[in-house]
Design a protein around this motif. Sequence first.
Motif: not given
Length: 229
Positions: A173-180
């Motif tokens: 389970v992870a987050t994908a930030e808009r930046e990078g």
Amino acid sequence: MAREPRTSAGGRLVALVVWTVLLLGVWWWGRELTDPTPAPSPAPPAVSAVPPDGSARGGAGMGRALPPAREPLPGSEPRRVEVEAAGVDARVVARGLDGHGAVEPPPMTEPDLVGWYEDGAAPGAEGVAVLVGHLDTDTGTAVFHRLPSVRPDDRVRVARADGTVAEFTVEEVATAEREGFDPDEVYGPRRPGRAELRLITCTGEFDREDGSYTANLVVSAYLTGVRPA
């Protein structure tokens, strides 16, 4: 041991473009919200990754080895998806790309629907199948509102048109930030040859100026079982 076939540079470029379009489509959903100040949902925990030995870390899977992967199934369209840990039992509808070239989400007027990117893999077939759903709308919570509560070793079940139910085990389970953003890291297969699944929704802070959330929640799972519907 036989060498795995290498992907051409052109193939990698095409995959990069396709997955970048998909993620941009997820972020585009926030622009359709008519409420300019929705309450931001809490960000999920940091990545709960699975080490090479297959043991789960954190959440429900703490201290237990994850089950082995099952060989992929023939392709078949998904009909429903169930994620007990998140209170999800929803109908799945096929979606393509909209007029902006972005993935077309389920209608905002039907917040309980989950969209399947039909130009990708079917859930249970070899490859990475993508299911997307709204976190909330201008009228309240939506189908994936509780998706941040999912942890490694939780189960995701997808009822398919061929009368089978494909069972997946969550491994990350992870987050994908808009930046990078790294599309290969988010959407690439964790292990070649498996049937994998991604459940995606918005998360992070709501950017009032931009009219969208700042990140996506990405739940990664892989096929571990199959049974009749």
